[in-house]
Write a protein that holds these residues in place. Structure first.
Motif, PDB file in Angstrom:
ATOM      1  N   THR A  85       8.910   2.180  -3.604  1.00 61.21           N
ATOM      2  CA  THR A  85       7.897   3.224  -3.710  1.00 61.21           C
ATOM      3  C   THR A  85       7.923   4.017  -2.407  1.00 61.21           C
ATOM      4  O   THR A  85       8.840   3.863  -1.611  1.00 61.21           O
ATOM      5  N   SER A  86       6.946   4.854  -2.199  1.00 66.24           N
ATOM      6  CA  SER A  86       6.905   5.635  -0.964  1.00 66.24           C
ATOM      7  C   SER A  86       5.779   5.144  -0.057  1.00 66.24           C
ATOM      8  O   SER A  86       4.789   4.568  -0.526  1.00 66.24           O
ATOM      9  N   ALA A  87       5.948   5.391   1.220  1.00 60.63           N
ATOM     10  CA  ALA A  87       4.888   5.071   2.175  1.00 60.63           C
ATOM     11  C   ALA A  87       3.632   5.859   1.828  1.00 60.63           C
ATOM     12  O   ALA A  87       2.512   5.350   1.955  1.00 60.63           O
ATOM     13  N   SER A  88       3.806   7.074   1.355  1.00 61.17           N
ATOM     14  CA  SER A  88       2.655   7.898   0.967  1.00 61.17           C
ATOM     15  C   SER A  88       1.888   7.274  -0.191  1.00 61.17           C
ATOM     16  O   SER A  88       0.655   7.289  -0.205  1.00 61.17           O
ATOM     17  N   ALA A  89       2.609   6.733  -1.163  1.00 58.59           N
ATOM     18  CA  ALA A  89       1.945   6.102  -2.313  1.00 58.59           C
ATOM     19  C   ALA A  89       1.142   4.885  -1.870  1.00 58.59           C
ATOM     20  O   ALA A  89       0.011   4.670  -2.326  1.00 58.59           O
ATOM     21  N   ILE A  90       1.715   4.094  -0.970  1.00 63.46           N
ATOM     22  CA  ILE A  90       1.006   2.915  -0.460  1.00 63.46           C
ATOM     23  C   ILE A  90      -0.226   3.346   0.332  1.00 63.46           C
ATOM     24  O   ILE A  90      -1.322   2.806   0.146  1.00 63.46           O
ATOM     25  N   ALA A  91      -0.061   4.326   1.207  1.00 64.55           N
ATOM     26  CA  ALA A  91      -1.180   4.805   2.019  1.00 64.55           C
ATOM     27  C   ALA A  91      -2.265   5.417   1.135  1.00 64.55           C
ATOM     28  O   ALA A  91      -3.462   5.201   1.366  1.00 64.55           O
ATOM     29  N   ASN A  92      -1.861   6.164   0.119  1.00 65.14           N
ATOM     30  CA  ASN A  92      -2.820   6.781  -0.792  1.00 65.14           C
ATOM     31  C   ASN A  92      -3.659   5.708  -1.495  1.00 65.14           C
ATOM     32  O   ASN A  92      -4.886   5.816  -1.588  1.00 65.14           O
ATOM     33  N   GLU A  93      -2.985   4.662  -1.961  1.00 63.18           N
ATOM     34  CA  GLU A  93      -3.687   3.562  -2.628  1.00 63.18           C
ATOM     35  C   GLU A  93      -4.635   2.852  -1.658  1.00 63.18           C
ATOM     36  O   GLU A  93      -5.781   2.535  -2.009  1.00 63.18           O
ATOM     37  N   ALA A  94      -4.172   2.627  -0.438  1.00 63.06           N
ATOM     38  CA  ALA A  94      -4.992   1.931   0.558  1.00 63.06           C
ATOM     39  C   ALA A  94      -6.241   2.736   0.918  1.00 63.06           C
ATOM     40  O   ALA A  94      -7.347   2.189   0.991  1.00 63.06           O
ATOM     41  N   VAL A  95      -6.085   4.025   1.122  1.00 63.63           N
ATOM     42  CA  VAL A  95      -7.230   4.873   1.464  1.00 63.63           C
ATOM     43  C   VAL A  95      -8.192   4.965   0.283  1.00 63.63           C
ATOM     44  O   VAL A  95      -9.413   4.877   0.454  1.00 63.63           O
ATOM     45  N   ASP A  96      -7.647   5.112  -0.910  1.00 66.40           N
ATOM     46  CA  ASP A  96      -8.485   5.177  -2.106  1.00 66.40           C
ATOM     47  C   ASP A  96      -9.308   3.896  -2.258  1.00 66.40           C
ATOM     48  O   ASP A  96     -10.517   3.945  -2.504  1.00 66.40           O
ATOM     49  N   ASP A  97      -8.655   2.741  -2.091  1.00 62.50           N
ATOM     50  CA  ASP A  97      -9.357   1.456  -2.176  1.00 62.50           C
ATOM     51  C   ASP A  97     -10.424   1.331  -1.093  1.00 62.50           C
ATOM     52  O   ASP A  97     -11.531   0.855  -1.346  1.00 62.50           O
ATOM     53  N   TRP A  98     -10.088   1.753   0.125  1.00 62.91           N
ATOM     54  CA  TRP A  98     -11.023   1.673   1.254  1.00 62.91           C
ATOM     55  C   TRP A  98     -12.270   2.507   0.979  1.00 62.91           C
ATOM     56  O   TRP A  98     -13.398   2.055   1.192  1.00 62.91           O
ATOM     57  N   LEU A  99     -12.073   3.729   0.506  1.00 57.42           N
ATOM     58  CA  LEU A  99     -13.206   4.608   0.200  1.00 57.42           C
ATOM     59  C   LEU A  99     -14.041   4.055  -0.959  1.00 57.42           C
ATOM     60  O   LEU A  99     -15.273   4.055  -0.906  1.00 57.42           O
ATOM     61  N   ALA A 100     -13.371   3.581  -2.006  1.00 57.13           N
ATOM     62  CA  ALA A 100     -14.077   3.047  -3.175  1.00 57.13           C
ATOM     63  C   ALA A 100     -14.904   1.817  -2.798  1.00 57.13           C
ATOM     64  O   ALA A 100     -16.050   1.673  -3.241  1.00 57.13           O
ATOM     65  N   LYS A 101     -14.345   0.956  -1.975  1.00 57.56           N
ATOM     66  CA  LYS A 101     -15.036  -0.263  -1.550  1.00 57.56           C
ATOM     67  C   LYS A 101     -16.346   0.062  -0.833  1.00 57.56           C
ATOM     68  O   LYS A 101     -17.317  -0.677  -0.922  1.00 57.56           O
ATOM     69  N   ARG A 102     -16.378   1.182  -0.159  1.00 60.07           N
ATOM     70  CA  ARG A 102     -17.560   1.587   0.598  1.00 60.07           C
ATOM     71  C   ARG A 102     -18.441   2.587  -0.154  1.00 60.07           C
ATOM     72  O   ARG A 102     -19.394   3.112   0.393  1.00 60.07           O
ATOM     73  N   GLY A 103     -18.086   2.856  -1.399  1.00 61.43           N
ATOM     74  CA  GLY A 103     -18.864   3.793  -2.204  1.00 61.43           C
ATOM     75  C   GLY A 103     -18.754   5.227  -1.722  1.00 61.43           C
ATOM     76  O   GLY A 103     -19.652   6.032  -1.940  1.00 61.43           O
ATOM     77  N   LEU A 104     -17.642   5.552  -1.074  1.00 62.66           N
ATOM     78  CA  LEU A 104     -17.462   6.889  -0.514  1.00 62.66           C
ATOM     79  C   LEU A 104     -16.532   7.761  -1.343  1.00 62.66           C
ATOM     80  O   LEU A 104     -16.277   8.906  -0.984  1.00 62.66           O
ATOM     81  N   ARG A 105     -16.020   7.231  -2.433  1.00 62.08           N
ATOM     82  CA  ARG A 105     -15.086   7.981  -3.283  1.00 62.08           C
ATOM     83  C   ARG A 105     -15.867   9.016  -4.060  1.00 62.08           C
ATOM     84  O   ARG A 105     -16.740   8.681  -4.844  1.00 62.08           O
ATOM     85  N   LYS A 106     -15.588  10.293  -3.835  1.00 63.25           N
ATOM     86  CA  LYS A 106     -16.361  11.366  -4.452  1.00 63.25           C
ATOM     87  C   LYS A 106     -15.649  12.048  -5.609  1.00 63.25           C
ATOM     88  O   LYS A 106     -16.198  12.906  -6.252  1.00 63.25           O
ATOM     89  N   SER A 107     -14.386  11.711  -5.841  1.00 65.37           N
ATOM     90  CA  SER A 107     -13.646  12.382  -6.911  1.00 65.37           C
ATOM     91  C   SER A 107     -12.837  11.371  -7.695  1.00 65.37           C
ATOM     92  O   SER A 107     -12.868  10.178  -7.429  1.00 65.37           O
ATOM     93  N   ASP A 108     -12.055  11.878  -8.633  1.00 62.51           N
ATOM     94  CA  ASP A 108     -11.266  11.006  -9.503  1.00 62.51           C
ATOM     95  C   ASP A 108      -9.899  10.669  -8.934  1.00 62.51           C
ATOM     96  O   ASP A 108      -9.038  10.186  -9.637  1.00 62.51           O
ATOM     97  N   GLY A 109      -9.668  10.944  -7.655  1.00 58.28           N
ATOM     98  CA  GLY A 109      -8.394  10.612  -7.034  1.00 58.28           C
ATOM     99  C   GLY A 109      -7.440  11.771  -6.915  1.00 58.28           C
ATOM    100  O   GLY A 109      -6.321  11.611  -6.493  1.00 58.28           O
ATOM    101  N   ASN A 110      -7.866  12.965  -7.259  1.00 55.69           N
ATOM    102  CA  ASN A 110      -6.988  14.126  -7.219  1.00 55.69           C
ATOM    103  C   ASN A 110      -7.367  15.126  -6.150  1.00 55.69           C
ATOM    104  O   ASN A 110      -7.040  16.285  -6.238  1.00 55.69           O
ATOM    105  N   THR A 111      -8.058  14.691  -5.148  1.00 55.56           N
ATOM    106  CA  THR A 111      -8.468  15.623  -4.104  1.00 55.56           C
ATOM    107  C   THR A 111      -7.802  15.298  -2.804  1.00 55.56           C
ATOM    108  O   THR A 111      -7.593  14.211  -2.454  1.00 55.56           O
TER     109      THR A 111
END
Length: 68
Positions: A42-68
């Protein structure tokens, strides 16, 4: 004579378009990230994207559906 870019005539970017960000990470973390990307085919970007998305979601900070 060329006309300067008129931003009012430029269509907005699609919601799924990737954008770039510069992050400063520890050297060892970058090395491990790149190796993991190769190992997982896979790509480093894909891994980083997943990690940041998980981090934000875990803290209730995810404001969009993942496309922003």
């Amino acid at each position: 004579m060329s006309r300067p870019n008129d931003k009012s005539t430029i269509a907005p970017a699609p919601a799924d378009e990737r954008r770039q960000i510069l992050l400063h990470l520890d050297g060892g973390l970058i090395k491990d990230l790149k190796k993991a990307a190769v190992d997982l085919e896979t790509s480093a970007s894909a891994i980083a994207n997943e990690a940041v998305d998980d981090w934000l979601a875990k803290r209730g900070l995810r404001k969009s559906d993942g496309n922003t």
